[in-house]
Design a protein around this motif. Sequence first.
Motif, short mmCIF file in Angstrom:
data_model
loop_
_atom_site.label_atom_id
_atom_site.label_comp_id
_atom_site.label_asym_id
_atom_site.label_seq_id
_atom_site.Cartn_x
_atom_site.Cartn_y
_atom_site.Cartn_z
N SER A 179 0.82 -1.21 0.00
CA SER A 179 0.00 0.00 0.00
C SER A 179 0.85 1.26 0.00
CB SER A 179 -0.92 0.02 1.23
OG SER A 179 -0.17 0.07 2.42
N GLY A 180 2.13 1.11 0.17
CA GLY A 180 3.04 2.26 0.18
C GLY A 180 4.26 1.96 1.02
N VAL A 181 5.42 1.88 0.39
CA VAL A 181 6.64 1.55 1.11
C VAL A 181 7.41 2.82 1.44
CG1 VAL A 181 8.01 1.26 -0.99
CG2 VAL A 181 8.72 0.10 1.10
N PRO A 216 6.42 -0.37 5.81
CA PRO A 216 5.15 0.25 5.44
C PRO A 216 5.07 1.71 5.92
CG PRO A 216 4.79 -1.91 6.43
CD PRO A 216 6.22 -1.56 6.66
N ALA A 217 4.88 2.61 5.00
CA ALA A 217 4.83 4.04 5.34
C ALA A 217 3.68 4.36 6.29
CB ALA A 217 4.68 4.86 4.06
N VAL A 218 2.63 3.57 6.23
CA VAL A 218 1.43 3.84 7.02
C VAL A 218 1.71 3.78 8.52
CG1 VAL A 218 0.63 1.44 7.13
CG2 VAL A 218 -1.04 3.30 7.11
N VAL A 219 2.77 3.10 8.93
CA VAL A 219 3.11 3.01 10.35
C VAL A 219 3.41 4.39 10.93
CG1 VAL A 219 4.81 2.09 11.98
CG2 VAL A 219 3.94 0.63 10.14
N ASP A 220 4.14 5.20 10.19
CA ASP A 220 4.42 6.57 10.64
C ASP A 220 3.15 7.41 10.68
OD1 ASP A 220 7.10 6.37 11.20
OD2 ASP A 220 7.79 7.30 9.34
N VAL A 221 2.32 7.26 9.68
CA VAL A 221 1.08 8.04 9.60
C VAL A 221 0.19 7.74 10.80
CG1 VAL A 221 -0.98 8.55 8.23
CG2 VAL A 221 1.22 8.12 7.09
N ALA A 222 0.09 6.47 11.17
CA ALA A 222 -0.74 6.08 12.30
C ALA A 222 -0.24 6.70 13.60
CB ALA A 222 -0.77 4.55 12.42
N ARG A 223 1.05 6.67 13.80
CA ARG A 223 1.61 7.26 15.03
C ARG A 223 1.34 8.75 15.11
NH1 ARG A 223 6.38 4.78 18.39
NH2 ARG A 223 5.71 2.62 18.35
N LEU A 224 1.45 9.42 13.99
CA LEU A 224 1.18 10.85 13.98
C LEU A 224 -0.28 11.14 14.33
CD1 LEU A 224 2.16 13.75 13.39
CD2 LEU A 224 1.47 13.37 11.01
N LEU A 225 -1.19 10.37 13.76
CA LEU A 225 -2.62 10.62 13.97
C LEU A 225 -3.01 10.49 15.44
CD1 LEU A 225 -4.27 8.84 10.90
CD2 LEU A 225 -3.89 11.29 11.24
N ILE A 226 -2.44 9.51 16.13
CA ILE A 226 -2.80 9.32 17.54
C ILE A 226 -2.07 10.31 18.44
CG2 ILE A 226 -2.57 7.76 19.52
CD1 ILE A 226 -3.32 5.46 17.76
N LEU A 241 -5.69 14.96 6.55
CA LEU A 241 -4.26 14.67 6.67
C LEU A 241 -3.88 13.41 5.90
CD1 LEU A 241 -3.70 15.46 10.45
CD2 LEU A 241 -3.07 16.88 8.49
N VAL A 242 -4.71 12.38 6.00
CA VAL A 242 -4.41 11.13 5.30
C VAL A 242 -4.45 11.34 3.79
CG1 VAL A 242 -5.20 8.77 4.86
CG2 VAL A 242 -5.18 9.66 7.20
N SER A 243 -5.45 12.06 3.32
CA SER A 243 -5.55 12.33 1.88
C SER A 243 -4.36 13.16 1.39
CB SER A 243 -6.85 13.07 1.56
OG SER A 243 -7.97 12.26 1.86
N THR A 244 -3.96 14.14 2.20
CA THR A 244 -2.80 14.97 1.83
C THR A 244 -1.54 14.13 1.77
OG1 THR A 244 -3.79 16.94 2.85
CG2 THR A 244 -1.41 16.96 2.50
N TYR A 245 -1.37 13.25 2.77
CA TYR A 245 -0.18 12.39 2.76
C TYR A 245 -0.17 11.49 1.52
CZ TYR A 245 3.08 8.70 3.54
OH TYR A 245 4.10 7.81 3.34
N MET A 246 -1.30 10.86 1.23
CA MET A 246 -1.35 9.93 0.10
C MET A 246 -1.03 10.64 -1.21
SD MET A 246 -4.35 7.10 0.86
CE MET A 246 -5.71 8.23 1.11
N ALA A 247 -1.47 11.89 -1.34
CA ALA A 247 -1.17 12.65 -2.55
C ALA A 247 0.31 12.99 -2.64
CB ALA A 247 -2.01 13.92 -2.59
N HIS A 253 -2.51 2.61 -4.09
CA HIS A 253 -3.49 1.63 -3.59
C HIS A 253 -4.14 2.17 -2.31
CE1 HIS A 253 -1.91 -1.12 -6.55
NE2 HIS A 253 -0.69 -0.95 -6.06
N ARG A 254 -5.09 3.06 -2.48
CA ARG A 254 -5.65 3.78 -1.35
C ARG A 254 -6.55 2.92 -0.47
NH1 ARG A 254 -6.22 10.15 -2.50
NH2 ARG A 254 -4.20 10.42 -3.51
N VAL A 255 -7.26 1.98 -1.05
CA VAL A 255 -8.10 1.09 -0.25
C VAL A 255 -7.22 0.23 0.66
CG1 VAL A 255 -9.73 -0.83 -0.32
CG2 VAL A 255 -9.97 1.06 -1.93
N GLN A 256 -6.15 -0.31 0.10
CA GLN A 256 -5.21 -1.11 0.90
C GLN A 256 -4.55 -0.25 1.96
OE1 GLN A 256 -4.56 -4.49 0.61
NE2 GLN A 256 -3.29 -4.30 2.44
#
Length: 313
Positions: A179-181, A216-226, A241-247, A253-256
């Motif tokens: 989903s994003g490395v 997985p890049a999403v690990v950093d995003v999750a920590r920031l959100l909490i 924030l999530v949409s901005t990061y993904m862009a 693969h946004r669903v994943q």
Amino acid sequence: MKLLPADIGNLAHRLGAAIVPMLQQAHRVEAAFYAHAMQSEQLRSIVPRAYHADGHQAILLADLSRAGFKPLSPWSVDLTEGPDVDRTVLLAIVDALATLHTSAGVFPASSLLTWDALIQSRTDRVMIPVNHDAKALEALLHRFYAHFCPDAPIVLRDLFSRAATVGYAAILRAISTSSGVAYILHGDPNPGNVLYNEVDTRALLVDFQDAATDAPAVVDVARLLISAMHPTSRASLENDLVSTYMAKANIVHRVQFTRDLHLALLAYAILIMAWVAFTLETRAPALFYALGERSIACLRDHGAEMVQALQGL
């Protein structure tokens, strides 16, 4: 040299020798990061300049206070009562993370943690307080919600039990790199690990003790959100924030990515809740309790999606 606050030092004393290898590894990884980071023009825009970093874990960084950079949140701040990090700052952090995650080709393969090594490190941090006993971890999580949220809905209680059964390491391994490395993962992008310049609205990332490659890049995003927002703010800003990061990070693969985000949020929440429950009878850091409140709010908001993400694990 980093000096531990009294409450962190007290916790380290309680854990004894078990925490020493974790600290040694953390310092080695951070020194390795700074030793090579200045070779990348991209990284020079989002991390402090390192005048010296070596294999002996010694690091000398530039003093950026004169340039207008200030830390966002010290350890002593109770984030549940203090001011939130505002949207402008959050977007600057998101931009820095996207830059970090897409910076490639400057680190020797063995200098930073691999994703598997980071999974092992995170699992150790969660399981050390319970002597690597899955049932004890489940009991610890139930102790958390009995203390902090006795009115927790059934879905959360089921989520704790399911997560303990699946196992913490298995949850992390289920987070897909497809989903994003992140070529470079920060590992802990909470506000306390960010320097911010209000004039040019620029964020610098510090404390790369959990830096990993090809994770997985999403690990950093999750920590920031909490860690960065009061639950009310997170509810209103999370999608933005999530949409901005993904862009910015060119996530296709946004669903994943969304499914992996729920697993990453759950994993970080478990880490926080386990340590909060472990330290209830000690002089625990105020930050732990603040993050505990934020974690349970995140689980309330996303519990159903987390249960669904755990299906099949």
